[in-house]
Design an enzyme around this catalytic site. Structure first.
Site, mmCIF file in Angstrom:
data_model
loop_
_atom_site.group_PDB
_atom_site.id
_atom_site.type_symbol
_atom_site.label_atom_id
_atom_site.label_comp_id
_atom_site.label_asym_id
_atom_site.label_seq_id
_atom_site.Cartn_x
_atom_site.Cartn_y
_atom_site.Cartn_z
ATOM 1 N N LYS A 176 0.836 -1.177 0.000
ATOM 2 C CA LYS A 176 0.000 0.000 0.000
ATOM 3 C C LYS A 176 0.887 1.248 0.000
ATOM 4 O O LYS A 176 2.052 1.123 0.371
ATOM 5 C CB LYS A 176 -0.959 0.013 1.191
ATOM 6 C CG LYS A 176 -0.272 0.187 2.552
ATOM 7 C CD LYS A 176 -1.271 0.261 3.659
ATOM 8 C CE LYS A 176 -1.642 1.671 4.007
ATOM 9 N NZ LYS A 176 -0.658 2.399 4.811
ATOM 10 N N HIS A 206 -1.021 -5.616 5.447
ATOM 11 C CA HIS A 206 -0.420 -6.472 6.480
ATOM 12 C C HIS A 206 -1.390 -6.800 7.614
ATOM 13 O O HIS A 206 -1.167 -7.731 8.376
ATOM 14 C CB HIS A 206 0.889 -5.869 7.001
ATOM 15 C CG HIS A 206 0.721 -4.719 7.944
ATOM 16 N ND1 HIS A 206 0.544 -3.431 7.520
ATOM 17 C CD2 HIS A 206 0.685 -4.667 9.287
ATOM 18 C CE1 HIS A 206 0.428 -2.642 8.565
ATOM 19 N NE2 HIS A 206 0.499 -3.360 9.659
ATOM 20 N N LYS A 210 -2.353 -10.611 10.328
ATOM 21 C CA LYS A 210 -2.414 -10.666 11.793
ATOM 22 C C LYS A 210 -3.315 -11.821 12.218
ATOM 23 O O LYS A 210 -4.434 -11.966 11.738
ATOM 24 C CB LYS A 210 -2.948 -9.347 12.371
ATOM 25 C CG LYS A 210 -1.999 -8.169 12.186
ATOM 26 C CD LYS A 210 -2.564 -6.922 12.837
ATOM 27 C CE LYS A 210 -1.832 -5.669 12.388
ATOM 28 N NZ LYS A 210 -0.522 -5.497 12.981
ATOM 29 N N GLU A 244 -2.961 4.694 17.804
ATOM 30 C CA GLU A 244 -1.513 4.554 17.987
ATOM 31 C C GLU A 244 -1.032 5.622 18.957
ATOM 32 O O GLU A 244 -1.616 6.705 19.025
ATOM 33 C CB GLU A 244 -0.794 4.735 16.650
ATOM 34 C CG GLU A 244 -1.175 3.705 15.616
ATOM 35 C CD GLU A 244 -0.398 3.908 14.322
ATOM 36 O OE1 GLU A 244 0.686 3.338 14.198
ATOM 37 O OE2 GLU A 244 -0.879 4.649 13.453
ATOM 38 N N ASP A 263 -4.327 6.787 4.771
ATOM 39 C CA ASP A 263 -3.303 5.872 5.285
ATOM 40 C C ASP A 263 -3.906 4.619 5.924
ATOM 41 O O ASP A 263 -3.326 3.542 5.846
ATOM 42 C CB ASP A 263 -2.451 6.631 6.320
ATOM 43 C CG ASP A 263 -1.252 5.828 6.811
ATOM 44 O OD1 ASP A 263 -0.617 5.168 5.973
ATOM 45 O OD2 ASP A 263 -0.948 5.878 8.024
ATOM 46 N N HIS A 268 -6.587 -0.935 6.084
ATOM 47 C CA HIS A 268 -6.627 -1.687 7.354
ATOM 48 C C HIS A 268 -8.017 -1.666 8.012
ATOM 49 O O HIS A 268 -8.536 -2.697 8.435
ATOM 50 C CB HIS A 268 -5.618 -1.117 8.347
ATOM 51 C CG HIS A 268 -4.226 -1.021 7.799
ATOM 52 N ND1 HIS A 268 -3.725 -1.926 6.892
ATOM 53 C CD2 HIS A 268 -3.221 -0.141 8.023
ATOM 54 C CE1 HIS A 268 -2.480 -1.604 6.596
ATOM 55 N NE2 HIS A 268 -2.152 -0.522 7.270
ATOM 56 N N LYS A 368 -3.134 8.982 15.359
ATOM 57 C CA LYS A 368 -1.779 8.893 15.914
ATOM 58 C C LYS A 368 -1.690 9.760 17.159
ATOM 59 O O LYS A 368 -2.505 10.667 17.367
ATOM 60 C CB LYS A 368 -0.760 9.361 14.869
ATOM 61 C CG LYS A 368 -0.668 8.420 13.671
ATOM 62 C CD LYS A 368 0.634 8.577 12.921
ATOM 63 C CE LYS A 368 0.676 7.722 11.669
ATOM 64 N NZ LYS A 368 0.838 6.286 11.926
HETATM 65 C C1 BG6 Z 1 0.737 1.381 8.128
HETATM 66 C C2 BG6 Z 1 0.510 2.871 8.158
HETATM 67 O O1 BG6 Z 1 0.150 0.824 6.983
HETATM 68 O O2 BG6 Z 1 0.150 0.799 9.288
HETATM 69 C C3 BG6 Z 1 1.135 3.464 9.400
HETATM 70 O O3 BG6 Z 1 1.092 3.464 7.002
HETATM 71 C C4 BG6 Z 1 0.604 2.773 10.637
HETATM 72 O O4 BG6 Z 1 0.905 4.865 9.477
HETATM 73 C C5 BG6 Z 1 0.725 1.251 10.496
HETATM 74 O O5 BG6 Z 1 1.385 3.201 11.736
HETATM 75 C C6 BG6 Z 1 0.006 0.547 11.619
HETATM 76 O O6 BG6 Z 1 0.306 -0.816 11.558
HETATM 77 P P1 BG6 Z 1 0.279 -1.700 12.865
HETATM 78 O O7 BG6 Z 1 0.526 -3.092 12.393
HETATM 79 O O8 BG6 Z 1 1.358 -1.155 13.765
HETATM 80 O O9 BG6 Z 1 -1.068 -1.488 13.452
#
Ligand code: BG6
Length: 522
Positions: A176, A206, A210, A244, A263, A268, A368
């Site tokens: 992505k 990704h 998980k 986050e 993003d 996600h 964030k």
């Molecule tokens: C990424 C984003 O795809 O996923 C980031 O670009 C984000 O900004 C991250 O921090 C979060 O991934 P995870 O696995 O830490 O939740």
């Protein structure tokens, strides 16, 4: 606390090693390769899941040779227990300096494709012919800036590297962001599908790697107790959070042009929404699952940009304190424009207009520099009719609640009402918890191990199909249009929230409009 019965229902058979393959990583000196891909390959090597004829070819524009590349990418992976795996990987890592936009780079890559494999030369071996064929297998991993995607795929095609002949496969993994909006995602899909088949494309998210995201399907469809009540008659609201504590931390060059909506949401957050909202697929077949997931996004109520603004809240973090440490404001990050209007937080209310979900709000928030790191989905069940308990003073029955904890404390928690011990009927809440970490010895993985192995073995279930990607962008598009329009954007103004807080106060008001309170980030 819950106890997990030691023997699984169907004992897992150990997976086979993946077929031999040349894994070409474009962007080999980038952050993704160092932080996630090489550690994931190391994990696969440790588990014996890489064939001995696997080779990894890093491609980037840096001046580098095989040895310095090996030292650089393996330096970050300190793990004494995996020395064997490190040696395995080290001897299979190679480097090709090259410009991603020059045909010569692709000719050089072609020279790395062995024909036949060393082991297959002994033609007397019974499986020699099969090995010889699979030896031409290649995966092209695009861990680059998105502006290179189309060019790289075109040049791969022109060099003949995407042709699947003699039984070998050629696959492309695309990271992505897949497009910046609906039009660019459609254009990218079109350009790619001109030179490659959909079956060759593995669009990675990704989150799908998980364990806890995959567990959503098992929880829903392998238990009789959840699925019959997984609908509008029993569920009041669904809340999906990806919070986050980290800020942009120097990633502003990319992030400031994207923002929280692009993003996190079409990828996600929508993976989680699709897993929670999908109908049971007819089988575990990749296409059956991917079809049901796409249908959920296609059923999300389309908003006009004006309606989108009434159902969105955006924020940007200011200075604050997170876990006792001072956090600078987003705009104070050196990699960010000092007058940036980019959102680092977004909350949306969405409705899925189908028989199962009509009238159930799906509340989504991501941001964030918040008070806690937590990715979860909270299923709020309806309140029981309080007729039996109405004589109890101040009796307001709490609704039951199931939390699917994606990270960092992977597991589940279920809240319900019980009788407080004593001679009177007094009601109180109880919470039952299950944590993967307590129940199983396995350490959480990055998700990339599963996804790389699945691509090597040709299982696309956990990758996004073109229609899912486009359906996600179609939902997000009116929000992008509204934010970009100065007049409409005023209806959902950027609110500065203190780093380390719950996010903008407007998010609480958004949830309250459909009678909800977000699960507190603590
Ligand atoms: C990424 C984003 O795809 O996923 C980031 O670009 C984000 O900004 C991250 O921090 C979060 O991934 P995870 O696995 O830490 O939740």
């Amino acid at each position: 606390m819950t106890e997990v019965l030691p023997a699984p229902h169907c004992p897992p058979t150990p997976p086979d090693a993946a077929p031999p393959c040349l894994i070409v990583i474009f962007g080999a000196r980038g952050d993704l390769t160092h932080r996630l891909l090489i550690p994931a390959l190391l994990d696969l090597a440790r588990e014996g899941l890489l064939a001995k004829d696997t080779r990894i070819l890093g491609v980037d524009h840096h001046e580098e040779d095989d040895e310095s590349f090996r030292n650089a990418v393996l330096a970050a992976c300190h793990d004494n227990k995996s020395n064997g795996a490190r040696d395995f990987l080290r001897s299979r890592l190679f480097y090709q300096r090259g410009d991603f936009t020059a045909a010569a780079t692709f000719d050089a890559i072609a020279r790395h494709l062995p024909e036949p494999c060393p082991d297959a030369r002994a033609e007397s071996r019974p499986d020699a012919e099969t090995e010889k064929k699979s030896c031409g297998n290649a995966i092209f991993y695009l861990a680059t800036a998105p502006r290179f995607f189309e060019t790289i795929i075109d040049l791969l095609s022109q060099a003949g590297l995407l042709r699947e002949e003699d039984g070998h496969f050629r696959r492309i993994i695309i990271e992505k962001p897949f497009g910046r909006d609906l039009a660019s995602a459609q254009a990218l899909n079109k350009a790619i599908l001109r030179v490659a088949a959909e079956t060759q494309i593995y669009r990675i998210d990704h989150y799908l790697g998980k364990e806890t995201v995959q567990n959503i399907m098992v929880l829903r469809f392998a238990n009789f107790m959840f699925e019959p009540i997984w609908d509008r008659s029993h569920i009041d609201a669904v809340e999906i959070t990806a919070a986050e504590t980290v800020g942009v931390e120097g990633r502003g060059r990319f992030y400031d042009t994207a923002g929280a909506l692009r993003d996190m949401v079409p990828n996600h957050m929508f993976q989680l929404l699709s897993m929670i909202g999908m109908e049971p697929p007819n089988s575990f077949d990749a296409e059956a699952i991917r079809t049901e997931k796409a249908k959920v996004l296609e059923a999300v109520r389309p908003y006009s940009p004006q309606e989108a603004m009434a159902n969105a809240v955006r924020g940007q973090y200011g200075a604050g304190t997170i876990a006792g440490a001072a956090q600078r404001a987003y705009r104070a990050d050196a990699s960010v424009d000092a007058a940036s209007e980019t959102e680092t937080f977004v909350a949306l209310t969405l409705w899925i207009d189908n028989w199962r979900w009509q009238g159930v709000p799906f509340l989504i928030r991501t941001g964030k520099a918040l008070a806690a790191r937590r990715t979860e989905a909270v299923i709020h069940f309806r309140k029981a009719p309080g007729v039996l308990f109405r004589h109890i003073p101040a009796c307001d029955l709490s609704p039951g609640r199931l939390i699917l904890k994606i990270q960092p404390d992977e597991g589940l928690s279920l809240r319900f009402v019980i009788k407080h011990p004593g001679r009177q009927i007094v009601l109180t809440d109880a919470e039952m918890q299950f944590f993967y970490a307590n129940a199983f010895k396995s350490r959480p993985s990055t998700g990339y191990e599963t996804l790389l192995y699945d691509c090597l073995t040709g299982d696309p279930t956990l990758f996004q199909r073109a229609d899912h990607v486009e359906a996600g962008w179609a939902v997000v598009q009116p929000f992008l249009d509204g934010f970009a329009d100065p007049a409409l954007g005023r209806l959902s103004p950027l609110e500065i929230y203190a780093a380390g807080s719950q996010g903008p106060s407007g998010a609480a008001a958004l949830a309250a409009r459909c009678g909800h309170l977000w699960h507190e980030l603590a």
